[in-house]
Motif scaffolding. Structure first.
Motif, short mmCIF file in Angstrom:
data_model
loop_
_atom_site.label_atom_id
_atom_site.label_comp_id
_atom_site.label_asym_id
_atom_site.label_seq_id
_atom_site.Cartn_x
_atom_site.Cartn_y
_atom_site.Cartn_z
N ILE A 1 16.39 -12.94 -20.38
CA ILE A 1 16.92 -12.34 -21.60
C ILE A 1 17.78 -13.36 -22.33
CG2 ILE A 1 18.39 -10.51 -22.54
CD1 ILE A 1 17.59 -8.77 -20.23
N GLN A 2 17.53 -13.52 -23.64
CA GLN A 2 18.26 -14.49 -24.44
C GLN A 2 19.70 -14.02 -24.66
OE1 GLN A 2 17.45 -15.04 -28.77
NE2 GLN A 2 16.90 -17.11 -28.18
N CYS B 1 10.71 -1.74 -26.22
CA CYS B 1 10.06 -2.70 -27.12
C CYS B 1 9.72 -2.00 -28.43
CB CYS B 1 8.78 -3.24 -26.49
SG CYS B 1 9.01 -3.92 -24.85
N LYS C 1 4.76 -14.24 -22.09
CA LYS C 1 4.87 -13.69 -23.45
C LYS C 1 6.34 -13.55 -23.82
CE LYS C 1 3.36 -9.71 -26.25
NZ LYS C 1 2.57 -10.52 -27.20
N ASP C 2 6.65 -13.78 -25.10
CA ASP C 2 7.96 -13.48 -25.66
C ASP C 2 7.87 -12.20 -26.47
OD1 ASP C 2 8.56 -15.92 -24.59
OD2 ASP C 2 8.98 -16.93 -26.49
N PHE C 3 8.88 -11.37 -26.36
CA PHE C 3 8.93 -10.13 -27.16
C PHE C 3 10.38 -9.71 -27.34
CE2 PHE C 3 8.44 -9.14 -22.70
CZ PHE C 3 9.28 -8.06 -22.47
N ARG C 4 10.61 -8.75 -28.21
CA ARG C 4 11.98 -8.32 -28.53
C ARG C 4 12.19 -6.88 -28.11
NH1 ARG C 4 14.95 -11.96 -31.29
NH2 ARG C 4 13.79 -13.77 -32.09
N VAL D 1 16.77 -8.00 -29.24
CA VAL D 1 17.06 -9.12 -28.33
C VAL D 1 15.76 -9.75 -27.84
CG1 VAL D 1 18.18 -9.77 -26.17
CG2 VAL D 1 19.22 -8.03 -27.64
N LEU D 2 15.71 -11.08 -27.81
CA LEU D 2 14.52 -11.79 -27.36
C LEU D 2 14.45 -11.80 -25.84
CD1 LEU D 2 12.06 -13.60 -28.06
CD2 LEU D 2 13.62 -15.57 -27.87
N VAL D 3 13.26 -11.47 -25.32
CA VAL D 3 12.97 -11.50 -23.89
C VAL D 3 11.81 -12.46 -23.67
CG1 VAL D 3 12.10 -10.16 -21.93
CG2 VAL D 3 13.82 -9.18 -23.45
N LYS D 4 11.93 -13.29 -22.65
CA LYS D 4 10.86 -14.20 -22.28
C LYS D 4 10.32 -13.80 -20.92
CE LYS D 4 12.59 -18.25 -24.83
NZ LYS D 4 11.37 -18.49 -25.61
#
Length: 244
Positions: A51-52, A78, A91-94, A120-123
């Motif tokens: 988590i960014q 999401c 995958k990246d998603f928010r 929030v950006l999640v990788k």
């Protein structure tokens, strides 16, 4: 900030993914499944996302501390749908952080905690996919004995009820183990069989594992026996899991 409950039991299905948050030191994420293969959520899966930033984790831990003894769960929601198997390739998603409050009638209220204008950006890297099973293509028969999946790190160990045939129930609990389980074993998310309890082979309305009580399980990987005490319940669903 809050948003209305969008679960099927409250007026319609929202075509997005939710991931339950578990842990305090190291966070783990458990996909909230639905058996219906037409909705794209027919996967039991465990992840260790990146988590960014620290804001979401700090907000979650603060709120968890205030609600530790209540039937309150936490999830990542999401805002945009994607096909869940995409995560296996990275995958990246928010996401938004949600507080999931179980009300007196058993229904769930999903309350958004992070601002809508700042998801929030999640990788997710391929190695963050710890366990992934398609409930439609890889169904399991009802087991003879109560069976969970173990995951976590260090002293933080979580058990998720292994989803076999439909109907069933979905549950995640945090446990305290008398014998340590090494991280390499937990990373494999092995089944844990509780020989003292028969599987009900169907849906139930409350957990067979009671908070504060001790049980013994056998971990399939290495055939290790572990005594554990049931702690906080981090998720429960016996309704929309089966009917959505």
């Amino acid at each position: 900030m809050s948003t209305p409950d969008a679960s099927p039991e409250h007026g319609g299905h929202e075509h997005i993914h939710r991931f339950l948050i578990l842990g305090k030191e190291k966070l783990f994420f458990y996909h909230l499944s639905l058996y219906n293969p037409d909705l794209g959520h027919h996967y039991q899966a465990v992840f260790s996302f990146q988590i960014q930033g620290d804001d979401l984790k700090e907000m979650y831990l603060k709120d968890l501390k205030e609600n530790e003894d209540k039937r309150v769960y936490y999830s990542l929601r999401c805002p945009h749908h994607f096909e869940l198997p995409e995560l296996q390739d990275g995958k990246d998603f928010r996401v938004f952080l949600e507080r999931v409050v179980v009300q007196d009638d058993g229904s769930r209220k999903f309350e958004q905690m992070t601002p809508t204008e700042a998801p929030v950006l999640v990788k997710c890297r391929p190695e963050d996919v710890l366990s992934f099973r398609d409930l439609a293509d890889r169904p399991l028969p009802y087991p003879e004995r109560l069976t969970y999946l173990a995951f976590g790190a260090g002293k933080e160990v979580h058990f998720a009820h292994q989803l076999a045939e439909r109907p069933n129930w979905d549950e995640v609990i945090t446990v305290t183990t008398k014998q340590s389980i090494d991280d390499a074993t937990l990373k494999k998310v092995p089944p844990v069989v509780i020989d003292s309890i028969n599987d009900p082979k169907g849906v139930i309305k409350e957990s067979l594992l009671k908070k504060g009580q001790q049980y013994q399980g056998k971990i399939s990987t290495g055939n290790q026996t572990v005594d554990f005490i049931v702690g906080r319940q981090g998720w429960w669903n016996h309704t929309s899991l089966n009917t959505a």
